[in-house]
Design a protein around this motif. Structure first.
Motif, PDB file in Angstrom:
ATOM      1  N   GLY A  33      36.789 -30.819  19.348  1.00 30.65           N
ATOM      2  CA  GLY A  33      37.838 -31.246  19.715  1.00 30.65           C
ATOM      3  C   GLY A  33      38.675 -30.407  21.029  1.00 30.65           C
ATOM      4  N   LYS A  34      37.930 -29.813  21.800  1.00 33.25           N
ATOM      5  CA  LYS A  34      38.270 -28.828  22.763  1.00 33.25           C
ATOM      6  C   LYS A  34      37.399 -29.200  23.896  1.00 33.25           C
ATOM      7  CE  LYS A  34      39.042 -23.979  22.858  1.00 33.25           C
ATOM      8  NZ  LYS A  34      38.923 -22.886  21.919  1.00 33.25           N
ATOM      9  N   SER A  35      38.165 -29.095  25.301  1.00 30.86           N
ATOM     10  CA  SER A  35      37.140 -28.907  26.582  1.00 30.86           C
ATOM     11  C   SER A  35      36.465 -27.587  26.612  1.00 30.86           C
ATOM     12  CB  SER A  35      38.127 -29.236  27.670  1.00 30.86           C
ATOM     13  OG  SER A  35      38.731 -30.683  27.424  1.00 30.86           O
ATOM     14  N   ILE A  36      35.381 -27.841  27.201  1.00 32.17           N
ATOM     15  CA  ILE A  36      34.466 -26.598  27.422  1.00 32.17           C
ATOM     16  C   ILE A  36      34.862 -26.270  28.801  1.00 32.17           C
ATOM     17  CG2 ILE A  36      32.707 -26.933  25.757  1.00 32.17           C
ATOM     18  CD1 ILE A  36      30.681 -28.039  27.783  1.00 32.17           C
ATOM     19  N   LYS A  37      34.687 -24.707  29.340  1.00 28.85           N
ATOM     20  CA  LYS A  37      34.767 -24.446  30.612  1.00 28.85           C
ATOM     21  C   LYS A  37      34.412 -23.219  30.912  1.00 28.85           C
ATOM     22  CE  LYS A  37      38.542 -24.546  34.017  1.00 28.85           C
ATOM     23  NZ  LYS A  37      39.877 -24.755  34.495  1.00 28.85           N
ATOM     24  N   GLY A  38      33.581 -23.130  31.927  1.00 35.05           N
ATOM     25  CA  GLY A  38      33.078 -21.649  32.456  1.00 35.05           C
ATOM     26  C   GLY A  38      31.780 -21.905  33.142  1.00 35.05           C
ATOM     27  N   GLU A  39      30.971 -21.006  32.966  1.00 37.26           N
ATOM     28  CA  GLU A  39      29.511 -21.132  33.582  1.00 37.26           C
ATOM     29  C   GLU A  39      28.144 -20.649  32.623  1.00 37.26           C
ATOM     30  OE1 GLU A  39      30.579 -18.791  37.004  1.00 37.26           O
ATOM     31  OE2 GLU A  39      29.105 -17.366  36.447  1.00 37.26           O
ATOM     32  N   VAL A  40      27.195 -21.274  32.805  1.00 38.76           N
ATOM     33  CA  VAL A  40      25.933 -20.949  32.098  1.00 38.76           C
ATOM     34  C   VAL A  40      24.868 -20.649  33.093  1.00 38.76           C
ATOM     35  CG1 VAL A  40      26.901 -21.945  29.862  1.00 38.76           C
ATOM     36  CG2 VAL A  40      25.094 -23.372  31.696  1.00 38.76           C
ATOM     37  N   GLU A  41      23.997 -19.738  32.541  1.00 39.84           N
ATOM     38  CA  GLU A  41      22.780 -19.840  33.496  1.00 39.84           C
ATOM     39  C   GLU A  41      21.609 -20.453  32.907  1.00 39.84           C
ATOM     40  OE1 GLU A  41      21.511 -15.629  33.599  1.00 39.84           O
ATOM     41  OE2 GLU A  41      23.055 -15.208  35.229  1.00 39.84           O
ATOM     42  N   THR A  42      21.037 -21.002  33.790  1.00 35.19           N
ATOM     43  CA  THR A  42      19.714 -21.707  33.224  1.00 35.19           C
ATOM     44  C   THR A  42      18.299 -20.990  33.972  1.00 35.19           C
ATOM     45  OG1 THR A  42      18.341 -23.771  33.104  1.00 35.19           O
ATOM     46  CG2 THR A  42      19.660 -23.480  35.108  1.00 35.19           C
ATOM     47  N   HIS A  43      17.448 -20.825  33.059  1.00 32.58           N
ATOM     48  CA  HIS A  43      16.016 -20.077  33.636  1.00 32.58           C
ATOM     49  C   HIS A  43      14.935 -21.191  33.818  1.00 32.58           C
ATOM     50  CE1 HIS A  43      18.365 -16.566  33.785  1.00 32.58           C
ATOM     51  NE2 HIS A  43      18.796 -16.824  32.783  1.00 32.58           N
ATOM     52  N   GLY A  44      13.767 -20.516  33.733  1.00 30.10           N
ATOM     53  CA  GLY A  44      12.572 -21.350  33.875  1.00 30.10           C
ATOM     54  C   GLY A  44      12.306 -22.393  32.819  1.00 30.10           C
ATOM     55  N   ALA A  45      11.695 -23.574  33.090  1.00 25.83           N
ATOM     56  CA  ALA A  45      11.852 -24.783  32.424  1.00 25.83           C
ATOM     57  C   ALA A  45      10.853 -24.642  31.310  1.00 25.83           C
ATOM     58  CB  ALA A  45      11.427 -26.056  33.065  1.00 25.83           C
ATOM     59  N   LYS A  46      11.282 -24.853  30.123  1.00 27.21           N
ATOM     60  CA  LYS A  46      10.509 -24.869  28.889  1.00 27.21           C
ATOM     61  C   LYS A  46       9.058 -25.404  29.123  1.00 27.21           C
ATOM     62  CE  LYS A  46      10.661 -27.638  25.080  1.00 27.21           C
ATOM     63  NZ  LYS A  46       9.693 -27.960  24.871  1.00 27.21           N
ATOM     64  N   ASN A  47       9.042 -26.686  29.410  1.00 28.62           N
ATOM     65  CA  ASN A  47       8.011 -27.699  29.807  1.00 28.62           C
ATOM     66  C   ASN A  47       7.085 -27.050  30.870  1.00 28.62           C
ATOM     67  OD1 ASN A  47       8.814 -28.647  27.604  1.00 28.62           O
ATOM     68  ND2 ASN A  47       9.666 -30.642  28.742  1.00 28.62           N
ATOM     69  N   CYS A  48       7.520 -26.133  31.582  1.00 31.98           N
ATOM     70  CA  CYS A  48       6.548 -25.650  32.597  1.00 31.98           C
ATOM     71  C   CYS A  48       6.281 -24.348  32.390  1.00 31.98           C
ATOM     72  CB  CYS A  48       7.739 -25.647  34.033  1.00 31.98           C
ATOM     73  SG  CYS A  48       7.170 -25.282  35.450  1.00 31.98           S
ATOM     74  N   VAL A  49       6.831 -23.530  31.819  1.00 33.74           N
ATOM     75  CA  VAL A  49       6.783 -22.184  31.668  1.00 33.74           C
ATOM     76  C   VAL A  49       5.468 -21.934  30.767  1.00 33.74           C
ATOM     77  CG1 VAL A  49       7.659 -19.786  30.548  1.00 33.74           C
ATOM     78  CG2 VAL A  49       8.859 -20.988  32.468  1.00 33.74           C
ATOM     79  N   THR A  50       5.700 -22.651  29.644  1.00 35.23           N
ATOM     80  CA  THR A  50       4.671 -22.521  28.594  1.00 35.23           C
ATOM     81  C   THR A  50       3.143 -22.825  29.135  1.00 35.23           C
ATOM     82  OG1 THR A  50       5.401 -24.904  27.918  1.00 35.23           O
ATOM     83  CG2 THR A  50       6.037 -22.936  26.630  1.00 35.23           C
ATOM     84  N   LYS A  51       3.327 -24.008  30.191  1.00 33.18           N
ATOM     85  CA  LYS A  51       1.973 -24.498  30.578  1.00 33.18           C
ATOM     86  C   LYS A  51       1.515 -23.341  31.518  1.00 33.18           C
ATOM     87  CE  LYS A  51       3.837 -28.146  28.680  1.00 33.18           C
ATOM     88  NZ  LYS A  51       4.221 -29.486  29.449  1.00 33.18           N
ATOM     89  N   GLU A  52       2.431 -22.636  32.436  1.00 34.85           N
ATOM     90  CA  GLU A  52       2.002 -21.923  33.437  1.00 34.85           C
ATOM     91  C   GLU A  52       1.590 -20.542  32.751  1.00 34.85           C
ATOM     92  OE1 GLU A  52       4.626 -23.666  37.040  1.00 34.85           O
ATOM     93  OE2 GLU A  52       5.512 -21.848  36.015  1.00 34.85           O
ATOM     94  N   LEU A  53       2.076 -20.102  31.764  1.00 34.95           N
ATOM     95  CA  LEU A  53       1.349 -19.088  30.928  1.00 34.95           C
ATOM     96  C   LEU A  53       0.061 -19.307  30.402  1.00 34.95           C
ATOM     97  CD1 LEU A  53       4.719 -18.047  28.936  1.00 34.95           C
ATOM     98  CD2 LEU A  53       3.598 -16.784  30.687  1.00 34.95           C
TER      99      LEU A  53
END
Ligand code: EPZ
Length: 432
Positions: A8-28
């Motif tokens: 029931g509350k608005s969210i406000k701020g910033e979040v960081e995103t990193h390497g894509a799960k569906n890419c990193v796993t295959k690249e490893l």
């Protein structure tokens, strides 16, 4: 594990995103194609990455993680012991992609039965057929797959559907095969292009041609790589949906516009605002009300199936009737039952509603949804069934007035790094 969310509350701020799960796993996994050192940057701290690294370690590889970097050396690899193989059974879909690298390096591989999200049958026939075309001998039994090959040979392969996993399978299996492989009806998702770029850095010869054709000319040897994995556009979309659903405002650091064009168009159509900045994309609700919309999921460059679940939650708050036609998976609306229990009005249909008829149309699958909004949502007890549905329930809990208890959040942690910490930083009251 459970958490409780006060909604029931608005969210406000910033979040960081990193390497894509569906890419990193295959690249490893690609690091197994060479005995030289490989360095992957921008690696997220999520369960699916840890599982992939555990698999590489069980195969005799050496792994070092420091901050966002992951250094992998696989100069001496060996087949896993049976007990090690069993410990990976049912946990992830990544093991199927070990086939190409291990056939090239060891001449044989055993793949345990696969896990991953519970979103329908998820067959692997395209993978098996492609591997057979490349010359692998495949034996299937109830514990998994045993494959052997005395060197793979390039082949002409046509996929019945542009499958992401099967395209990755062909890439990882043909780069060290003898001769030329021509893959038609390939998937060309940005995550695949990121993998192609990485393989090219390793010395592979790959061209992505027009009309979904990928041509790979096998080379004798590949060398190591240093690569920065592309950002996770699925995570970015999840936070964007949370922002509009709660009438809040979130800057998703490192989100990349070029991978999200189709989503951003739909976001704007329903009344979402966004600003593309040098360090990411800021999302908010532009209009007082969310507007209804028609959506059809599709392979790239269409509206991704993984964006569907968080978007459906947003559409429960739209002023009118929305239609969503799921054309990638036959059974990806199971999560709507819980939303209906929370107060949503979502009706599922077997017909292809709203747009083109898809391959599920003449069959018995509930793959279209009509969402009647706007419906207030009630807080309650929620059990997470799969990754994306799990995050969409988090958004539902943010909208609902009252405290929701969410069970099985470890499933969400497979693909979302520190999402509880991120929610808290956005002003949400979360407790365990
Ligand atoms: C990848 O799954 C992703 N997973 C999925 O994300 C994503 O939803 C999907 O691609 C589509 O974008 C990973 O990358 C680990 P597909 P994948 O092969 O490769 C059918 C998430 O939440 N098919 O493109 O397994 C299949 O049943 C996950 O992060 C066959 O029929 O998907 C589906 O209908 C969920 N036979 C369609 O193709 C096969 O052998 C597309 O699947 C293979 C696939």
């Amino acid at each position: 594990m459970d958490i409780k969310i006060q909604g029931g509350k608005s969210i406000k701020g910033e979040v960081e995103t990193h390497g894509a799960k569906n890419c990193v796993t295959k690249e490893l996994v690609a690091s197994l194609l060479t005995s030289s050192e490989c360095v992957l940057e921008n690696v997220p701290d999520i369960i699916d990455v840890s599982l992939t690294l555990d698999m590489i370690t069980a195969l005799g590889g050496k792994v070092e993680r420091k901050d966002r970097s992951c250094v992998v050396r696989t100069s001496n690899i060996k087949l896993m012991k049976r007990s090690e193989i069993d410990s990976f059974s049912g946990k992830s879909r990544v093991p199927i992609l070990l086939c190409g690298p291990l056939l090239a390096r060891l001449g044989e591989v055993f793949v345990p039965s696969l896990g991953g999200c519970n979103i329908g049958p998820r067959p692997i026939d395209f993978h098996i057929n492609a591997l057979k075309s490349l010359g692998a001998i495949v034996e299937e039994n109830e514990d998994g797959l045993y494959l052997k090959a005395d060197g793979l040979m390039g082949a002409k392969i046509a996929l019945d559907y542009p499958s992401v996993g099967a395209t990755e399978q062909v890439l990882l299996s043909s780069v060290l095969a003898k001769g030329k492989t021509v893959l038609s009806n390939a998937a060309v998702e940005p995550e695949i292009i990121d993998l192609v770029s990485l393989l090219q850095k390793m010395g592979a010869e790959i061209s992505v041609d027009t009309d979904r054709q990928i041509t790979i000319v096998g080379v004798e040897k590949l060398h190591g790589y240093r690569h920065v994995a592309m950002p996770d556009r699925l995570e970015a979309v999840s936070w964007a949906c949370a922002a509009i659903a709660t009438g809040g405002e979130v800057l998703v650091k490192d989100a990349r516009q070029k991978d999200m064009i189709t989503f951003l168009n739909k976001y704007r159509q329903i009344g979402g605002g966004f600003e593309v900045r040098d360090n990411g994309i800021k999302f908010w609700r532009e209009t007082d009300i969310v507007k209804p919309v028609f959506i059809e999921t599709d392979v790239h460059p269409g509206f991704m199936t993984d964006w569907q679940q968080p978007f459906v939650v947003v559409l429960t708050q739209a002023d009118g009737v929305s239609i969503v036609h799921e054309t990638v998976y036959e059974n990806r609306f199971g999560f709507t039952e819980t939303l209906n229990k929370m107060g949503a009005k979502i009706q599922l249909y077997r017909d292809c509603l709203g747009g083109m008829s898809c391959r599920f149309g003449q069959r018995n699958y509930l793959h279209s949804a009509v969402i009647v909004g706007r419906t207030p949502l009630k807080a309650g007890k929620i059990v997470v069934p799969d990754l994306r549905a799990g995050f969409s329930y988090i958004i539902a809990a943010l909208i609902a007035k009252g405290v929701s208890q969410i069970q099985n959040i470890n499933i969400i942690e497979r693909g979302y790094e520190d999402f509880v910490g991120k929610l808290t930083s956005l002003g949400v009251d979360v407790c365990s």
